[in-house]
Design a protein around this motif. Sequence first.
Motif, mmCIF file in Angstrom:
data_model
loop_
_atom_site.group_PDB
_atom_site.id
_atom_site.type_symbol
_atom_site.label_atom_id
_atom_site.label_comp_id
_atom_site.label_asym_id
_atom_site.label_seq_id
_atom_site.Cartn_x
_atom_site.Cartn_y
_atom_site.Cartn_z
ATOM 1 N N ILE A 1 0.517 -1.710 0.320
ATOM 2 C CA ILE A 1 0.108 -0.070 0.146
ATOM 3 C C ILE A 1 0.837 1.251 0.185
ATOM 4 C CG2 ILE A 1 -1.648 1.190 1.658
ATOM 5 C CD1 ILE A 1 -2.981 -1.599 2.482
ATOM 6 N N SER A 2 2.278 1.287 1.072
ATOM 7 C CA SER A 2 2.656 2.657 1.049
ATOM 8 C C SER A 2 4.040 2.826 0.001
ATOM 9 C CB SER A 2 4.075 2.814 2.490
ATOM 10 O OG SER A 2 4.131 1.371 2.635
ATOM 11 N N ILE A 3 4.061 1.554 -1.328
ATOM 12 C CA ILE A 3 4.476 1.779 -1.542
ATOM 13 C C ILE A 3 4.228 2.364 -3.027
ATOM 14 C CG2 ILE A 3 5.508 0.919 -3.815
ATOM 15 C CD1 ILE A 3 7.101 -1.103 -1.489
ATOM 16 N N SER A 4 2.362 1.836 -2.908
ATOM 17 C CA SER A 4 1.774 2.378 -4.303
ATOM 18 C C SER A 4 1.490 3.758 -4.457
ATOM 19 C CB SER A 4 0.821 1.856 -4.087
ATOM 20 O OG SER A 4 0.515 0.459 -4.212
ATOM 21 N N PHE A 5 1.618 4.311 -3.181
ATOM 22 C CA PHE A 5 0.780 5.688 -3.171
ATOM 23 C C PHE A 5 2.385 5.965 -2.936
ATOM 24 C CE2 PHE A 5 -2.851 4.691 0.372
ATOM 25 C CZ PHE A 5 -3.689 5.318 -0.902
ATOM 26 N N SER A 6 3.492 5.943 -3.036
ATOM 27 C CA SER A 6 4.435 6.615 -3.122
ATOM 28 C C SER A 6 4.875 6.507 -5.001
ATOM 29 C CB SER A 6 5.835 6.091 -2.307
ATOM 30 O OG SER A 6 5.255 5.927 -1.247
ATOM 31 N N THR A 7 4.628 5.577 -5.052
ATOM 32 C CA THR A 7 4.518 5.970 -7.005
ATOM 33 C C THR A 7 3.797 6.138 -7.247
ATOM 34 O OG1 THR A 7 5.134 3.427 -6.591
ATOM 35 C CG2 THR A 7 4.463 4.405 -8.558
ATOM 36 N N LEU A 8 2.154 6.835 -6.973
ATOM 37 C CA LEU A 8 1.666 7.580 -7.616
ATOM 38 C C LEU A 8 2.105 9.128 -7.317
ATOM 39 C CD1 LEU A 8 -1.114 8.832 -8.623
ATOM 40 C CD2 LEU A 8 -2.047 8.899 -6.307
ATOM 41 N N HIS A 9 2.475 9.107 -6.242
ATOM 42 C CA HIS A 9 3.676 10.331 -5.698
ATOM 43 C C HIS A 9 4.446 11.407 -7.171
ATOM 44 C CE1 HIS A 9 5.701 13.816 -3.756
ATOM 45 N NE2 HIS A 9 4.483 14.033 -3.164
ATOM 46 N N ILE A 10 4.941 9.828 -7.449
ATOM 47 C CA ILE A 10 6.424 10.245 -8.622
ATOM 48 C C ILE A 10 5.574 10.453 -9.923
ATOM 49 C CG2 ILE A 10 8.503 8.903 -9.441
ATOM 50 C CD1 ILE A 10 8.888 7.358 -6.824
ATOM 51 N N PHE A 11 4.900 9.321 -9.925
ATOM 52 C CA PHE A 11 4.035 10.024 -11.422
ATOM 53 C C PHE A 11 3.150 11.348 -11.175
ATOM 54 C CE2 PHE A 11 3.800 5.310 -11.607
ATOM 55 C CZ PHE A 11 5.134 5.196 -13.110
ATOM 56 N N CYS A 12 2.838 11.730 -10.112
ATOM 57 C CA CYS A 12 2.748 13.713 -10.125
ATOM 58 C C CYS A 12 3.719 14.597 -10.077
ATOM 59 C CB CYS A 12 1.705 13.448 -8.638
ATOM 60 S SG CYS A 12 0.340 12.350 -8.137
ATOM 61 N N SER A 13 4.771 13.871 -9.585
ATOM 62 C CA SER A 13 5.842 15.388 -10.326
ATOM 63 C C SER A 13 6.583 15.181 -11.268
ATOM 64 C CB SER A 13 7.493 14.330 -8.680
ATOM 65 O OG SER A 13 7.770 12.893 -9.102
ATOM 66 N N TYR A 14 6.259 13.771 -11.837
ATOM 67 C CA TYR A 14 6.984 13.768 -13.274
ATOM 68 C C TYR A 14 6.043 14.457 -13.869
ATOM 69 C CZ TYR A 14 9.819 9.171 -12.321
ATOM 70 O OH TYR A 14 10.861 8.673 -11.914
ATOM 71 N N TYR A 15 4.073 14.333 -14.205
ATOM 72 C CA TYR A 15 3.415 15.174 -14.811
ATOM 73 C C TYR A 15 3.992 16.858 -14.151
ATOM 74 C CZ TYR A 15 -0.533 16.332 -16.805
ATOM 75 O OH TYR A 15 -0.978 17.156 -17.762
ATOM 76 N N PHE A 16 4.173 17.338 -12.807
ATOM 77 C CA PHE A 16 4.392 18.932 -12.414
ATOM 78 C C PHE A 16 5.639 19.288 -13.253
ATOM 79 C CE2 PHE A 16 6.764 20.956 -9.104
ATOM 80 C CZ PHE A 16 5.847 22.519 -9.742
ATOM 81 N N ALA A 17 6.142 18.106 -13.469
ATOM 82 C CA ALA A 17 8.251 18.725 -13.462
ATOM 83 C C ALA A 17 7.512 19.072 -15.818
ATOM 84 C CB ALA A 17 9.135 17.576 -13.956
ATOM 85 N N TYR A 18 6.470 18.400 -15.976
ATOM 86 C CA TYR A 18 6.115 18.402 -17.570
ATOM 87 C C TYR A 18 5.247 19.979 -17.606
ATOM 88 C CZ TYR A 18 3.164 17.974 -21.417
ATOM 89 O OH TYR A 18 2.409 18.382 -22.879
ATOM 90 N N LEU A 19 4.607 20.099 -16.870
ATOM 91 C CA LEU A 19 3.754 20.936 -16.461
ATOM 92 C C LEU A 19 4.549 22.707 -16.726
ATOM 93 C CD1 LEU A 19 0.324 20.015 -15.132
ATOM 94 C CD2 LEU A 19 0.519 20.373 -17.300
ATOM 95 N N ILE A 20 5.423 22.282 -15.715
ATOM 96 C CA ILE A 20 6.251 23.096 -15.718
ATOM 97 C C ILE A 20 6.627 23.879 -16.108
ATOM 98 C CG2 ILE A 20 8.194 25.017 -13.565
ATOM 99 C CD1 ILE A 20 5.173 24.452 -12.841
ATOM 100 N N TRP A 21 8.173 22.841 -16.803
ATOM 101 C CA TRP A 21 8.499 23.392 -17.890
ATOM 102 C C TRP A 21 7.937 23.833 -19.598
ATOM 103 C CZ3 TRP A 21 13.927 21.495 -17.304
ATOM 104 C CH2 TRP A 21 14.955 21.498 -18.436
ATOM 105 N N LYS A 22 6.976 23.240 -18.998
ATOM 106 C CA LYS A 22 6.087 23.881 -20.651
ATOM 107 C C LYS A 22 5.231 25.358 -20.122
ATOM 108 C CE LYS A 22 2.498 22.744 -23.836
ATOM 109 N NZ LYS A 22 1.285 21.686 -23.740
ATOM 110 N N HIS A 23 4.982 25.368 -18.987
ATOM 111 C CA HIS A 23 3.966 26.623 -18.873
ATOM 112 C C HIS A 23 4.835 28.241 -18.848
ATOM 113 C CE1 HIS A 23 0.572 24.447 -19.131
ATOM 114 N NE2 HIS A 23 0.925 24.473 -19.963
ATOM 115 N N HIS A 24 6.241 27.577 -17.800
ATOM 116 C CA HIS A 24 6.732 28.426 -17.011
ATOM 117 C C HIS A 24 6.181 29.628 -17.472
ATOM 118 C CE1 HIS A 24 10.394 27.221 -19.024
ATOM 119 N NE2 HIS A 24 11.056 28.042 -17.947
#
Length: 403
Positions: A97-120
């Motif tokens: 369970i904890s690893i699943s949530f940690s993995t979700l956080h990592i994928f969210c961070s990847y998408y965040f990095a993509y959005l900031i790179w694109k829109h900043h």
Amino acid sequence: MQKRLVIVCLINFLIAALMGMALRYTFIQPIGLNYRFLTHAHSHVAMLGWLYLMLYVLIIHFFVPEKRPIYNRLFWLTQFAVIGMMLSFPFQGYAAISISFSTLHIFCSYYFAYLIWKHHKTESAATKLLLKTSLIFMLLSTIGVWCLGPAVSMLGQASAFYQIAIQFFLHFQFNGWFIIGVVAIFFHLLQLQDSKRFGVFFNLLVTSTILTLALPVYWFIENNSLLWINGTGVIIQLAALFHFLQLIKPKLPLVLKQHSKLVVHVYSFAIFCFVLKILLQLLSLLPNISEVIYQHRNFIIGFIHLTMLGIVSGFIFSFILQSKLVNRNSSLTFAIYTFISGFVLTELLLMVQGGMFYYGKGLILNYYPLLFLFSALLPIGITSLLFNIIKNKTHGQKTLETS
């Protein structure tokens, strides 16, 4: 960004601080929770629920002019991952369970990095470069996380591979993503532009960040060449500090003139901690000091807290205090000075006790009760700041606009 997002980040910070208190209370009396599991929960909530999400809020506010709905949705999805880790780690440690949530956080961070790179957007090439570099280090750090599974399956959790993967993640999170991220925002507020000196500072900063990974690697692979690499990185980092101070010297007084003494003091506190961190790293140049640091956990905890609470949280508090989110009254002053007092007292106690362990002098009288008592000042300060923001009726409350 919305006031409620800052409140959520501070609540995460408060929970992490309370978990830290619980960890210290276990040395006074058992609390019925696995110490190691609770440590995982404390560190994940502090790093990913407080530092990560607060940087998320600040970066979007300062660098993304068009506030698209996706940023709000992504924040809440990331917070959902943090809550999942908050509730699962204390009871099962690293498990499905904890690893699943940690993995979700990592994928969210990847998408965040993509959005900031694109829109900043920023008018300064200097802050743009720092922002992008902090995101690159954030992405790079996750390689360590992806290595944990293979490390456990092939060699086990006691292996050097597993331990180095953890150190890789932590090193580039703290020294790359978090520190360079707050420096990017700091330089943005100082309206610092690109220059020859900035170019030198930037190159020295990035080079030293990479090279100083050699010290935690040395703890698990004893090769003297790693000490030479770390030593080179530490000297380069000292040169980066010199250029950092020269860059902010003409700009900072002009900015601080516009703000209260409290803002000046918190900025001074954060910068002092940054300088102290780099000076303390010079100690790793001394013979056998790296082994001493690794063998005495007090020094490691103290150093991590210096970076997380002193430098990164110090700068974040400075940015919050400059905003319209806070009521500038005695409760704000109480909140900040209580937090800083808790930080300073716990750091001093950890360092002195670490030195006493090293010299075989045993425990300070009432060490654990004192550590618990001083730690209580941190959640008290955070709670006071939370109430100050919640009670603020100014309708600049939906934004983090600097006043």
